[in-house]
Scaffold this motif. Structure first.
Motif, short mmCIF file in Angstrom:
data_model
loop_
_atom_site.label_atom_id
_atom_site.label_comp_id
_atom_site.label_asym_id
_atom_site.label_seq_id
_atom_site.Cartn_x
_atom_site.Cartn_y
_atom_site.Cartn_z
N ASP A 166 -6.89 -20.32 26.87
CA ASP A 166 -6.36 -21.51 27.54
C ASP A 166 -5.59 -21.15 28.81
O ASP A 166 -5.66 -21.84 29.81
N LEU A 167 -4.84 -20.05 28.73
CA LEU A 167 -4.03 -19.66 29.87
C LEU A 167 -4.88 -19.13 31.02
O LEU A 167 -4.51 -19.25 32.19
N GLY A 168 -6.00 -18.53 30.68
CA GLY A 168 -6.82 -17.88 31.71
C GLY A 168 -6.31 -16.47 31.95
O GLY A 168 -5.14 -16.17 31.67
N ASP A 169 -7.18 -15.63 32.47
CA ASP A 169 -6.85 -14.21 32.59
C ASP A 169 -5.58 -13.93 33.39
O ASP A 169 -4.71 -13.17 32.94
N ALA A 170 -5.48 -14.54 34.56
CA ALA A 170 -4.35 -14.21 35.45
C ALA A 170 -3.03 -14.64 34.82
O ALA A 170 -2.06 -13.86 34.80
N GLU A 171 -2.98 -15.86 34.27
CA GLU A 171 -1.74 -16.36 33.69
C GLU A 171 -1.40 -15.59 32.40
O GLU A 171 -0.21 -15.29 32.15
N ALA A 172 -2.41 -15.29 31.59
CA ALA A 172 -2.17 -14.52 30.36
C ALA A 172 -1.60 -13.14 30.70
O ALA A 172 -0.70 -12.65 30.03
N GLU A 173 -2.11 -12.57 31.78
CA GLU A 173 -1.62 -11.27 32.23
C GLU A 173 -0.15 -11.38 32.67
O GLU A 173 0.69 -10.57 32.32
N ARG A 174 0.12 -12.45 33.43
CA ARG A 174 1.48 -12.65 33.96
C ARG A 174 2.49 -12.87 32.82
O ARG A 174 3.64 -12.47 32.91
#
Ligand code: KG4
Ligand code: ZN
Length: 331
Positions: A226-234
């Motif tokens: 749900d968060l997507g790769d970039a946001e999950a990483e952040r």
């Protein structure tokens, strides 16, 4: 003196322990790096590496204890449960060493090692006590009573119905792109995150003292998607902290319930997940008399295996020559 040998998974371990429970040496050659590129333990690689390391690890354990094989009165070795090829390296080595010197040999259950780890050292726990064991393959609460000895010496009051707590750590860590084994990495990362940032499910199945962790990793999977790769990483640290809290909460809750329900006031923890800093702090805060072994006695080690041998009658030469390893708990 008891020489302990443990090769049930990916750590090659040897230790020297006295009959009184003093740890003279406790050597662990971790194969972690070797397996990390595969994201988990590769059984065949583990057994081959055990073969290469075992003699040197035993030599090192004896040297650190300022002893030689001539000082050993008993050899203790993990015979179950674990990876069969890995176990066989330890069992064959133990048989050879014991038979050459006509020493007795004690076949030890790995899980009993985790349960009884806190009976070692200067302030040993005394039965009756409860032990929360959480490792990569098992998660359960055991009750140890004074009369017990041998592999049946503890009663399982509750256990995981699906994944082990360590498995939940390792699978969750993988979803977050952390290395293997994931537990220690998740522990480190969680320290920088907010445990209340994400709401992960806490499962306390049934009215007993059982655990369930399989839904949790699915929840993490969906959240990361749900968060997507970039946001999950952040937000990785927040995800780790929230996920870790959702594993530690039910472990601490069940331990507390077990203390209440049994009326036993002594609690120990054991197994690799007992090395987790948040779990250690939570158990410490329960208000019971708690035994939290040093990290080296929580993760796989041979001192805990030698320690169990103090409580069970060994096999005499040549009765152990036909001894076999077993992948499962029941031999
Ligand atoms: O008892 P153990 O060394 O081996 C088994 O018998 O399974 O437990 C290994 C497990 C792994 O899943 C590892 O990720 C976990 O213990 N572990 C931890 C920590 N250190 C090891 N889990 C959470 N936090 C830690 N600090
Ligand atoms: Zn273990």
């Amino acid at each position: 003196m008891i020489l302990g040998i443990e090769t049930s998974c990916d750590d090659t371990c040897a230790a020297v322990v006295t009959e009184a429970g003093e740890i003279r040496s406790n050597v662990v050659a971790s194969q972690g790096l070797l397996h990390s590129r595969y994201g988990g333990v590769v059984p065949e690689i583990a057994s081959r590496r055990h073969l290469e390391l075992i003699d040197a690890v035993i030599e090192d354990a004896l040297e650190r204890a300022e002893a030689t094989l001539d000082d050993a009165d008993l050899i203790a070795v993990t015979t179950r449960p674990g990876l069969i090829g890995a176990l066989l390296v330890g069992v064959s080595t133990a048989k050879a060493l014991a038979a050459a010197r006509r020493l007795p040999l004690a076949p030890i259950d790995h899980l009993q090692g985790h349960v009884l780890a806190s009976t070692l050292g200067e302030h040993p726990i005394e039965p009756p006590f409860l032990c929360l064991v959480a490792s990569g393959g098992h998660t359960f609460i055991a009750r140890v009573d004074p009369s017990g000895s041998g592999p049946e010496a503890y009663e399982v009051l509750g256990q995981t119905l699906d994944d082990a707590a360590g498995e939940a750590f390792d699978k969750g860590a993988r979803l977050l792109g952390l290395g293997y084994p994931g537990g220690p990495e998740m522990d480190r990362l969680a320290k920088r995150g907010d445990p209340a940032a994400f709401d992960f499910p806490r499962s306390l199945p049934g009215d007993g003292l059982d655990f369930s962790f399989s839904g949790l990793k699915t929840a993490l999977l969906y959240r990361v998607r749900d968060l997507g790769d970039a946001e999950a990483e952040r937000r990785r640290a927040d995800l780790a902290a929230s996920y870790q809290r959702a594993i530690v909460d039910p472990l601490a809750t069940r331990a507390e319930q077990a203390l209440e329900r049994t009326g036993i006031d002594r609690l120990a923890i054991g197994g690799g997940v007992a090395a987790n800093s948040e779990l250690r702090a939570r158990v410490d805060a329960l208000g019971a008399k708690t035994w939290i072994p040093e990290m080296s006695l929580c993760t796989d080690n041979a001192a805990m295996i030698a320690g169990v041998a103090r409580f069970q009658p060994p096999l005499e030469y040549p009765d152990y020559l036909a001894l076999d390893a077993s992948a499962t708990v029941a031999a």
